[in-house]
Motif scaffolding. Structure first.
Motif, short mmCIF file in Angstrom:
data_model
loop_
_atom_site.label_atom_id
_atom_site.label_comp_id
_atom_site.label_asym_id
_atom_site.label_seq_id
_atom_site.Cartn_x
_atom_site.Cartn_y
_atom_site.Cartn_z
N ILE A 57 -2.08 30.44 -8.01
CA ILE A 57 -3.21 31.40 -7.91
C ILE A 57 -2.90 32.51 -6.91
O ILE A 57 -2.08 32.35 -6.01
N HIS A 58 -3.55 33.65 -7.14
CA HIS A 58 -3.59 34.74 -6.16
C HIS A 58 -5.03 34.89 -5.70
O HIS A 58 -5.95 34.93 -6.54
N ILE A 105 -3.63 41.32 -2.52
CA ILE A 105 -3.38 39.86 -2.54
C ILE A 105 -3.29 39.39 -1.10
O ILE A 105 -2.38 39.79 -0.36
N ILE A 106 -4.25 38.53 -0.69
CA ILE A 106 -4.23 38.06 0.69
C ILE A 106 -3.67 36.64 0.81
O ILE A 106 -3.36 36.18 1.91
N HIS A 107 -3.53 35.95 -0.35
CA HIS A 107 -2.92 34.62 -0.31
C HIS A 107 -2.37 34.27 -1.70
O HIS A 107 -2.96 34.61 -2.72
N GLU A 108 -1.22 33.60 -1.69
CA GLU A 108 -0.64 33.09 -2.94
C GLU A 108 -0.34 31.62 -2.74
O GLU A 108 0.26 31.23 -1.73
N ASP A 129 -9.83 31.04 4.21
CA ASP A 129 -10.36 32.40 4.35
C ASP A 129 -10.79 32.93 2.98
O ASP A 129 -10.06 33.68 2.31
N MET A 130 -11.99 32.52 2.53
CA MET A 130 -12.53 33.00 1.25
C MET A 130 -13.91 33.59 1.49
O MET A 130 -14.72 33.01 2.23
N ASN A 131 -14.18 34.72 0.85
CA ASN A 131 -15.47 35.40 0.98
C ASN A 131 -16.08 35.61 -0.40
O ASN A 131 -15.38 35.66 -1.42
N ILE A 132 -17.41 35.77 -0.39
CA ILE A 132 -18.11 36.10 -1.64
C ILE A 132 -17.60 37.45 -2.15
O ILE A 132 -17.44 38.40 -1.37
#
Length: 529
Positions: free
Chosen positions: A470-471, A478-481, A512-515
């Motif tokens: 996932i990205h 892209i803040i994380h892979e 680190d996940m946001n709506i």
């Protein structure tokens, strides 16, 4: 300016050869000579089988892979005269051998299988013949087969300006079956008729000259060369010069292995006596004095070394910056040993055609003859693989190869060698991957626990799978892979979620996940190179 220019340093070797030619042309006796006929065509169209039938031999059964891999030369006595035949390989790797066959031939017999038709090597032969202005006689083979269709082949050949005489053309067509010996005599009569029209003659006196057909190194006898005399008389004891090599002829044998004292024009013979392996396709000449031949040979070898050194330096200087820029390039070093010069030539030609932009094949050393201790030592220092084509390795060398852990590969069929080298080249490349997007989900809610952060998502496109990569995307960046830690629908663990459905997911090593964030799911596919 009032000065006379006197050239004192005229090339001695050229002068010697000019004087030699005067001896050759002195008191010329011209006679009608036998035709030199080259059997050519596509691979497995029955060229060697036809020649077997004419010679009543069985060469084809002894050829590795069922294909000719050398130029074979024979002469045949018929009731109406002598014919010299050259059998050339049909496989596409042997282009240079076929080209060499055209250079010395008077007539080409183009063999086309009646059940197969016109093929790439058929067209190549026609092109060579037309460029060299050599007459073509078409032999449509395998007519004993029910699927054979000679009329179709005649129509196909019209595109290449090959027309039978009955259609107003200039080419003789003969339908043959080597298996049943059908129309073989008719083919021989047609060859001799064509030969009469060509009015072939040669000088039957003086020093001989001609061409090297094939050459190889025999560990017991030394250098064995198959040659074709084109002018003059070749005698046992003559001093022969060809390219860089020279020697005194110790033995002359005809194509049946009979020892001869001399050989006339258009008769192929095998000779012993060269100091080194001459290059196939090079012209030879007989020199009156051995001292003169040695001087010319030394002079040529010196010039050859100088040119080789110059080319090596030039390539190094020209490519130095390219090599600095191409840090990802991989080099495959090869030491190549073959049974005969023609095979060496064909394999080197094939290697040039399989190079990849990121893999450079470097021929560290290539020569004719068996594997030696020097070859193994060179392979060790240069980190090369050894390619052994129809050559032998004695027991002591084998132990040395095993102890030094040298990669050696043995081959007897050229297309197996080429296929393997292609695989080696592709195997050296770093694998390349493509990312195929499988699904997209939008983060609608965030649920935090003591262990991880759970994102409540809606799948907006495609499918989200548990084990896909996932990205995590925020503001189009892209803040994380990574990979998913869990995928649930309500409290149930699931393997996948389709478009329009909700799910809860967590990402490995990422809290680190946001709506509003976007999660793209993708598969990693290895690309074929």
């Amino acid at each position: 300016m009032g000065y006379n220019v006197i050239i004192k340093n005229e090339n001695k070797s050229k002068k010697a050869l000019k004087n030699n030619q005067k001896v050759l042309n002195k008191k010329c006796i011209k006679k009608v000579r036998p035709p030199v006929v080259t059997i050519m065509g596509h691979v497995n169209h029955g060229k060697t089988t036809l020649l077997d039938c004419i010679r009543s031999s069985n060469v084809a059964d002894h050829e590795f892979g069922g294909i000719t891999q050398h130029i074979n030369a024979y002469h045949v006595k018929t009731k109406k005269g002598v014919i010299t035949f050259l059998d050339t390989p049909g496989h596409d790797a042997f282009t240079s051998m076929r080209s060499r066959g055209v250079k010395i031939t008077d007539i080409i017999v183009l063999v086309i299988a009646g059940d197969d038709g016109v093929k790439p090597q058929t067209i190549e032969v026609i092109r060579y013949a037309q460029e060299s202005n050599v007459p073509i006689l078409v032999a449509i083979s395998k007519i004993d087969k029910p699927e054979s269709n000679p009329e179709k082949i005649k129509k196909e050949l019209m595109k290449y300006n090959i027309l039978p005489e009955e259609w107003g053309g200039q080419n003789i067509f003969v339908n043959i079956s080597s298996k049943n010996r059908e129309s073989i005599n008719e083919l021989l009569d047609s060859i001799l008729l064509q030969s009469e029209l060509l009015e072939l003659t040669a000088i039957y006196s003086g020093l001989a000259s001609g061409m090297i057909i094939e050459s190889y190194l025999d560990k017991n006898k030394g250098v064995i060369s198959t040659i074709l005399v084109q002018q003059g008389i070749l005698k046992k004891g003559d001093v022969i010069l060809c390219g860089l090599e020279y020697g005194k002829i110790r033995s002359i044998q005809d194509s049946f292995g009979c020892e001869l004292q001399s050989s006339e024009p258009s008769i192929p013979v095998k000779i012993l006596g060269f100091s080194g392996v001459p290059i196939s396709g090079d012209f030879f000449t007989i020199i009156e004095h051995e001292k003169k031949a040695r001087e010319i040979s030394i002079s040529r070898k010196k010039k050859f070394r100088e040119m080789k050194l110059y080319k090596t330096k030039k390539i190094t200087i020209d490519n130095i910056f390219d090599n600095l820029n191409n840090k990802n390039n991989v080099f495959l070093n090869i030491i190549l040993k073959t049974d005969v010069q023609g095979s060496l030539e064909a394999i080197l030609y094939s290697l040039n055609n399989i190079q990849h932009k990121n893999v450079s094949i470097k021929i560290v050393y290539a020569n004719v003859g068996n594997i030696t201790e020097t070859d193994v030592s060179l392979a060790l220092t240069s980190k090369s693989i050894i390619i052994a084509f129809n050559v032998q390795v004695n027991i002591s060398i084998k132990y040395m190869i095993i102890n030094k852990n040298i990669d050696i590969r043995y081959y007897s069929v050229i297309y197996n060698l080429i296929d393997d080298l292609k695989s080696i080249v592709l195997g050296l490349l770093s694998p390349q991957y493509n990312k195929k997007i499988m699904g997209i989900a939008e983060v609608r809610n965030i649920f935090k626990s003591s262990k991880s952060v759970i994102a409540g998502c809606m799948v907006t496109k495609g499918i989200i799978k548990r084990y896909n990569h996932i990205h995590l995307i925020r503001n189009n960046l892209i803040i994380h892979e990574g990979e998913l830690e869990s995928l649930r629908h309500f409290k149930q663990d699931i393997k996948e979620v389709n478009t329009g459905k909700e799910c809860g997911l967590s990402i490995k090593n990422c809290n680190d996940m946001n709506i509003g964030d976007i999660i793209k799911s993708f598969e990693v596919i290895k690309l074929k190179i």
